[in-house]
Design a protein around this motif. Sequence first.
Motif, mmCIF file in Angstrom:
data_model
loop_
_atom_site.group_PDB
_atom_site.id
_atom_site.type_symbol
_atom_site.label_atom_id
_atom_site.label_comp_id
_atom_site.label_asym_id
_atom_site.label_seq_id
_atom_site.Cartn_x
_atom_site.Cartn_y
_atom_site.Cartn_z
ATOM 1 N N THR A 52 -0.788 6.817 -2.113
ATOM 2 C CA THR A 52 -0.039 6.649 -0.866
ATOM 3 C C THR A 52 1.449 6.624 -1.153
ATOM 4 O O THR A 52 1.880 6.280 -2.261
ATOM 5 C CB THR A 52 -0.465 5.349 -0.145
ATOM 6 N N SER A 53 2.232 7.018 -0.165
ATOM 7 C CA SER A 53 3.686 7.005 -0.276
ATOM 8 C C SER A 53 4.264 6.708 1.095
ATOM 9 O O SER A 53 3.733 7.181 2.107
ATOM 10 C CB SER A 53 4.206 8.363 -0.767
ATOM 11 N N TRP A 54 5.330 5.934 1.137
ATOM 12 C CA TRP A 54 5.941 5.610 2.422
ATOM 13 C C TRP A 54 6.469 6.871 3.098
ATOM 14 O O TRP A 54 6.531 6.962 4.317
ATOM 15 C CB TRP A 54 7.070 4.584 2.257
ATOM 16 N N SER A 55 6.820 7.897 2.305
ATOM 17 C CA SER A 55 7.421 9.109 2.879
ATOM 18 C C SER A 55 6.416 10.230 3.113
ATOM 19 O O SER A 55 6.617 11.064 4.000
ATOM 20 C CB SER A 55 8.534 9.625 1.961
ATOM 21 N N SER A 58 -0.786 9.567 2.839
ATOM 22 C CA SER A 58 -1.774 9.185 1.844
ATOM 23 C C SER A 58 -2.665 10.371 1.524
ATOM 24 O O SER A 58 -2.728 11.341 2.275
ATOM 25 C CB SER A 58 -2.604 7.991 2.340
ATOM 26 N N ASP A 186 9.845 0.546 -2.749
ATOM 27 C CA ASP A 186 8.980 1.631 -2.269
ATOM 28 C C ASP A 186 8.479 2.517 -3.406
ATOM 29 O O ASP A 186 9.240 2.895 -4.290
ATOM 30 C CB ASP A 186 9.745 2.518 -1.267
ATOM 31 N N ASP A 187 7.200 2.894 -3.337
ATOM 32 C CA ASP A 187 6.603 3.874 -4.257
ATOM 33 C C ASP A 187 6.879 3.528 -5.720
ATOM 34 O O ASP A 187 7.310 4.386 -6.504
ATOM 35 C CB ASP A 187 7.116 5.287 -3.941
#
Length: 200
Positions: A52-55, A58, A186-187
Amino acid sequence: MRTLVIAFVVMLGFIACKKDIEYKSSFEKSNRSWKAFKASSNNNYRFVVSGTSWSSGSWTTTLKVQAGVAVERKFAYTIYAGVVMPPEGWTPAKQDEVLARINLTAAAFRQQTGKDISEYLSWTETGAMVGAHTDTPATPFLTLDQVYEKAKNDWLKKRSGTTTYFEAKNNGLISACGYVPDNCADDCFTGIGISLIEAL
């Protein structure tokens, strides 16, 4: 001379401790479970790695191993640009929804990424083509032998300024392993998350 020998022994003990890993007993127990699974499955299995990544959303990568050899890698975004992949996969309607969300035509998407949106959102590699897709969040091909090696030699190493994680919720096999630097937002996770392991 005796003082020198004692100092040397203490230094060796310090070096050995520095090479130790987090969650050592849990890792060793899981490693024993892996060896038993490997033998009972004849080293034929598949496992699913989730990311998953905030940007980016998933995704999952499904890796298939036969006799310890890579034979298949499947990748799919499960969420992209806020659009959820339906159970049947990325339908043309859902692909159009993604394009609308990112405000691109299919041609503009192809020009930006070098791929049609259908191939970008999900793909399968088999045989000699395993590992051919690059510039992707897909998990590089790893056998579970390699996952356990990376866990022992990298992801679980004792290091300052990080928080380390280890779980073995796949019937005793690794389900989460890695570390996050302190104060990273993040990430930041380096490691692996495995949602499924099954014999073939």
